[in-house]
Design a protein around this motif. Structure first.
Motif, PDB file in Angstrom:
ATOM      1  N   PRO A  96      59.079  42.838  40.539  1.00  0.00           N
ATOM      2  CA  PRO A  96      59.874  44.069  40.574  1.00  0.00           C
ATOM      3  C   PRO A  96      59.683  44.775  41.926  1.00  0.00           C
ATOM      4  O   PRO A  96      58.650  44.605  42.570  1.00  0.00           O
ATOM      5  CB  PRO A  96      59.279  44.909  39.444  1.00  0.00           C
ATOM      6  CG  PRO A  96      57.871  44.449  39.347  1.00  0.00           C
ATOM      7  CD  PRO A  96      57.894  42.983  39.680  1.00  0.00           C
ATOM      8  N   PRO A  97      60.690  45.565  42.350  1.00  0.00           N
ATOM      9  CA  PRO A  97      60.589  46.266  43.635  1.00  0.00           C
ATOM     10  C   PRO A  97      59.280  47.043  43.807  1.00  0.00           C
ATOM     11  O   PRO A  97      58.695  47.032  44.886  1.00  0.00           O
ATOM     12  CB  PRO A  97      61.794  47.218  43.600  1.00  0.00           C
ATOM     13  CG  PRO A  97      62.810  46.486  42.793  1.00  0.00           C
ATOM     14  CD  PRO A  97      62.019  45.769  41.726  1.00  0.00           C
ATOM     15  N   ALA A  98      58.799  47.687  42.763  1.00  0.00           N
ATOM     16  CA  ALA A  98      57.582  48.495  42.892  1.00  0.00           C
ATOM     17  C   ALA A  98      56.351  47.635  43.138  1.00  0.00           C
ATOM     18  O   ALA A  98      55.373  48.092  43.720  1.00  0.00           O
ATOM     19  CB  ALA A  98      57.377  49.354  41.645  1.00  0.00           C
ATOM     20  N   GLY A  99      56.388  46.384  42.697  1.00  0.00           N
ATOM     21  CA  GLY A  99      55.233  45.518  42.846  1.00  0.00           C
ATOM     22  C   GLY A  99      54.871  45.255  44.299  1.00  0.00           C
ATOM     23  O   GLY A  99      53.707  45.015  44.625  1.00  0.00           O
ATOM     24  N   GLN A 100      55.865  45.342  45.187  1.00  0.00           N
ATOM     25  CA  GLN A 100      55.619  45.108  46.614  1.00  0.00           C
ATOM     26  C   GLN A 100      54.743  46.194  47.234  1.00  0.00           C
ATOM     27  O   GLN A 100      54.227  46.022  48.328  1.00  0.00           O
ATOM     28  CB  GLN A 100      56.952  45.037  47.370  1.00  0.00           C
ATOM     29  CG  GLN A 100      57.844  43.879  46.937  1.00  0.00           C
ATOM     30  CD  GLN A 100      59.283  44.050  47.412  1.00  0.00           C
ATOM     31  OE1 GLN A 100      59.554  44.783  48.351  1.00  0.00           O
ATOM     32  NE2 GLN A 100      60.203  43.356  46.753  1.00  0.00           N
ATOM     33  N   LEU A 101      54.638  47.341  46.565  1.00  0.00           N
ATOM     34  CA  LEU A 101      53.875  48.453  47.130  1.00  0.00           C
ATOM     35  C   LEU A 101      52.855  48.997  46.138  1.00  0.00           C
ATOM     36  O   LEU A 101      52.436  50.153  46.231  1.00  0.00           O
ATOM     37  CB  LEU A 101      54.835  49.551  47.590  1.00  0.00           C
ATOM     38  CG  LEU A 101      55.636  49.138  48.850  1.00  0.00           C
ATOM     39  CD1 LEU A 101      56.992  49.798  48.890  1.00  0.00           C
ATOM     40  CD2 LEU A 101      54.861  49.482  50.109  1.00  0.00           C
ATOM     41  N   ALA A 102      52.447  48.158  45.211  1.00  0.00           N
ATOM     42  CA  ALA A 102      51.464  48.589  44.211  1.00  0.00           C
ATOM     43  C   ALA A 102      50.212  47.726  44.324  1.00  0.00           C
ATOM     44  O   ALA A 102      50.279  46.578  44.744  1.00  0.00           O
ATOM     45  CB  ALA A 102      52.054  48.468  42.808  1.00  0.00           C
ATOM     46  N   ALA A 103      49.081  48.309  43.943  1.00  0.00           N
ATOM     47  CA  ALA A 103      47.823  47.559  43.992  1.00  0.00           C
ATOM     48  C   ALA A 103      47.852  46.413  42.988  1.00  0.00           C
ATOM     49  O   ALA A 103      47.274  45.359  43.215  1.00  0.00           O
ATOM     50  CB  ALA A 103      46.647  48.491  43.715  1.00  0.00           C
ATOM     51  N   ARG A 104      48.550  46.624  41.876  1.00  0.00           N
ATOM     52  CA  ARG A 104      48.547  45.610  40.826  1.00  0.00           C
ATOM     53  C   ARG A 104      49.848  45.671  40.046  1.00  0.00           C
ATOM     54  O   ARG A 104      50.433  46.742  39.889  1.00  0.00           O
ATOM     55  CB  ARG A 104      47.367  45.889  39.881  1.00  0.00           C
ATOM     56  CG  ARG A 104      46.858  44.647  39.201  1.00  0.00           C
ATOM     57  CD  ARG A 104      45.519  44.905  38.523  1.00  0.00           C
ATOM     58  NE  ARG A 104      45.479  44.096  37.303  1.00  0.00           N
ATOM     59  CZ  ARG A 104      44.657  44.314  36.292  1.00  0.00           C
ATOM     60  NH1 ARG A 104      43.804  45.313  36.323  1.00  0.00           N
ATOM     61  NH2 ARG A 104      44.695  43.528  35.232  1.00  0.00           N
ATOM     62  N   THR A 105      50.285  44.518  39.557  1.00  0.00           N
ATOM     63  CA  THR A 105      51.515  44.440  38.765  1.00  0.00           C
ATOM     64  C   THR A 105      51.251  43.599  37.533  1.00  0.00           C
ATOM     65  O   THR A 105      50.650  42.529  37.636  1.00  0.00           O
ATOM     66  CB  THR A 105      52.646  43.785  39.578  1.00  0.00           C
ATOM     67  OG1 THR A 105      52.833  44.519  40.793  1.00  0.00           O
ATOM     68  CG2 THR A 105      53.957  43.786  38.799  1.00  0.00           C
TER      69      THR A 105
END
Lengths: 355, 355
Positions: A43-52
């Motif tokens: 998901p788009p947010a996963g590119q800028l999150a510590a963990r997905t």
């Protein structure tokens, strides 16, 4: 009153689209780690999150592990299934809370809630079949809009009834789902207030933005909106009334119609809102950080605006214009990391600072 | 001229500290994915990057795999080992290029380079033993500073020589490393220019910021700096001369002393720079995005400033003040996601917008 989450804590975000992505970045600015939960791969947010976590909404083991790995949970959209929320909420605080979701997940409940607070809304009536639609039309008149009570967004799940003869087609369009008929409101303009309420009950509002929609999708938001001082005050007061009634924690989007008779509430969204994206380049604390602050029990930012901004959504192949937009002065580009530019898909937005 | 990297491409970042972290966020805004390489476990940038490689600088297999997984490579610090750069550079473009690193990795080479461009620098001389130090002091006088030629930052690897009798202690302090003696410059203030050069050779500078250092570490940067119009123009022209001479691609920090005789170049840093953090809240395109734009072959932003800003570093236990700072109006907090607040460690910064 719970203590503020210290830096190093983890914010769980349900949904990994662009709103979750920008919440994750804001969490990072406050030294918090973001953990995104989304059923879709990458998901788009996963590119800028510590963990997905990639798992279905009904994957109880994944939901439990996610809850155990985070300190507090928020969401980027209001249609997370109730059973998932029950499971998560038993383990960690979910902010904003369940009452806000219950109200905003159902257009009829939402209208009744807003009316109950003494706020103006469009004329409305519940519709479940041809007879109740006929009755509603007799009372509200045409033109009107038939909307499904649940799961509508960006103009989906809606059918316009220009004249009584359109009734059956509208019913067919919503496929027999529980619905609500809304009368048209003769408005001069549409504005929205991005309002926030902290864990301590404090309220802060961003300056109202003026919205232009096309085909049911937000096209631009401009600040300052053309409002009188009275309208500006009314907008803030009504937003605060909604927040307090819901014992709300986080950012809430309130869409308003500006009419000659005053402000009419169109709808509320219990989350950060597309019409608040301008705050990224107009305020020291943007709506995403404001949301994180509230959810994490931090003090709210004051929401003060230091620049005039026009936000423009990049929808579908609008994104092909990015190379030219990148040459414009005073223009901030925000792309969402989505690969396929389907028609109607929000690919990014641009904030133009006016000087 | 290479085509701009399209959204969806991957930017490799050598070094996962706070600069890499903020580069990763800026890359995300342009729809690019960030892949961070750092020898340390869980580097700050990894919390906001799509991917992180944890491997030593001399791990050839890891370096090769990293290079193959990215489209272009940049770095957050200038001391990446030469052999690693050789390996990476054979596989992918490294921007800024090797010449900038060669010059800035060695204080003596840097001073000679700047002098060669006709720019003013502090009096300097190479030092490798007691005799060359004595000779240098005879020419430059005291007070002066002995600095190691390589690997110095934030006041480390430096020894002040107030009077001739301090010579031996200074030599001991640099532990026999090749060094440079620099004369003191009588300056009115310190400013820096954050300058960028695109792949197409275009140059853009941010408004110079005025810096205050404490104990060799940057404390605050304020914009606008107190400069005459002539000084402002000179600062931009000299930055452009440096960028062009290096055939530079990316953001470069140029630290300047403002003296009655004009601007004197203190040092250059071939990367985003702490004194450019104010751009995050003062410009539509900040230094991190400007760097990504250059490295990715995008058009540069114009660097225009739309607000007055004071940036303050949060060093060591300054970070304990965050709860109070979070209550200030018009104040943007940027924390780096580091767990331990050691003395002298940069934990975050704050941008205060002046209105």
């Amino acid at each position: 009153m719970t203590a503020p989450l210290p830096p190093g804590s983890t914010l769980g975000i349900l949904g990994g689209g662009q709103l979750g992505r920008m919440i994750a970045v804001a969490a990072g600015r406050l030294g918090l780690q973001a953990h995104v939960y989304d059923p879709a791969e990458a998901p788009p947010a996963g590119q800028l999150a510590a963990r997905t976590t990639t798992a279905a909404w009904d994957d109880e083991a994944a939901l439990a592990a996610f809850a155990d790995a985070v300190d507090v949970i928020t969401y980027e959209f209001e249609n997370v299934p109730t059973a998932s929320l029950d499971l998560l909420g038993a383990r960690r605080p979910i902010r904003p809370g369940r009452e806000a979701l219950r109200v905003s997940q159902d257009r009829l409940t939402e209208k009744e809630f807003l009316s109950g607070l003494g706020l103006s809304v469009a004329p409305f009536a519940a519709v479940h079949d041809a007879a109740s639609l006929a009755e509603a039309m007799a009372r509200i008149g045409t033109p009107a809009i038939l909307k499904t009570r649940r799961f509508g967004y960006d103009g989906k799940g809606q059918a316009r009834i220009a004249a009584p003869g359109d009734a059956q087609a509208a019913l067919d369009a919503v496929q027999g789902a529980p619905a609500i008929l809304e009368g048209f409101v003769a408005f001069r303009r549409e504005v929205s207030v991005i309002a926030a309420r902290g864990l301590d009950g404090s309220v802060a509002c961003f300056d109202p933005g003026e919205n232009v929609h096309e085909d049911g999708i937000l096209r631009t938001t401009s600040v300052p909106a053309r409002l009188t001082a009275t309208q500006r005050t009314d907008a803030v007061l009504l937003a605060a009334r909604i927040l307090n009634a819901l014992d709300y924690v986080g950012v809430l989007g309130v869409e308003l119609f500006v009419t000659d008779a005053g402000l009419v509430v169109n709808e509320i969204a219990p989350r950060v809102h597309n019409s608040g994206h301008w705050t990224q380049n107009g305020c020291a604390v943007d709506q995403f950080e404001q949301h994180v602050r509230a959810v994490a029990g931090w003090p709210l930012g004051d929401g003060a605006r230091h620049a005039d901004v026009v936000m423009e959504n990049l929808i579908g192949d609008d994104v092909d214009r990015v190379p030219e937009i990148a040459r414009e002065a005073d223009t901030a580009i925000h792309l969402y990391g989505k690969d396929a530019a389907r028609p109607g898909r929000k690919m990014g937005h641009v904030n133009r600072i006016l000087r």
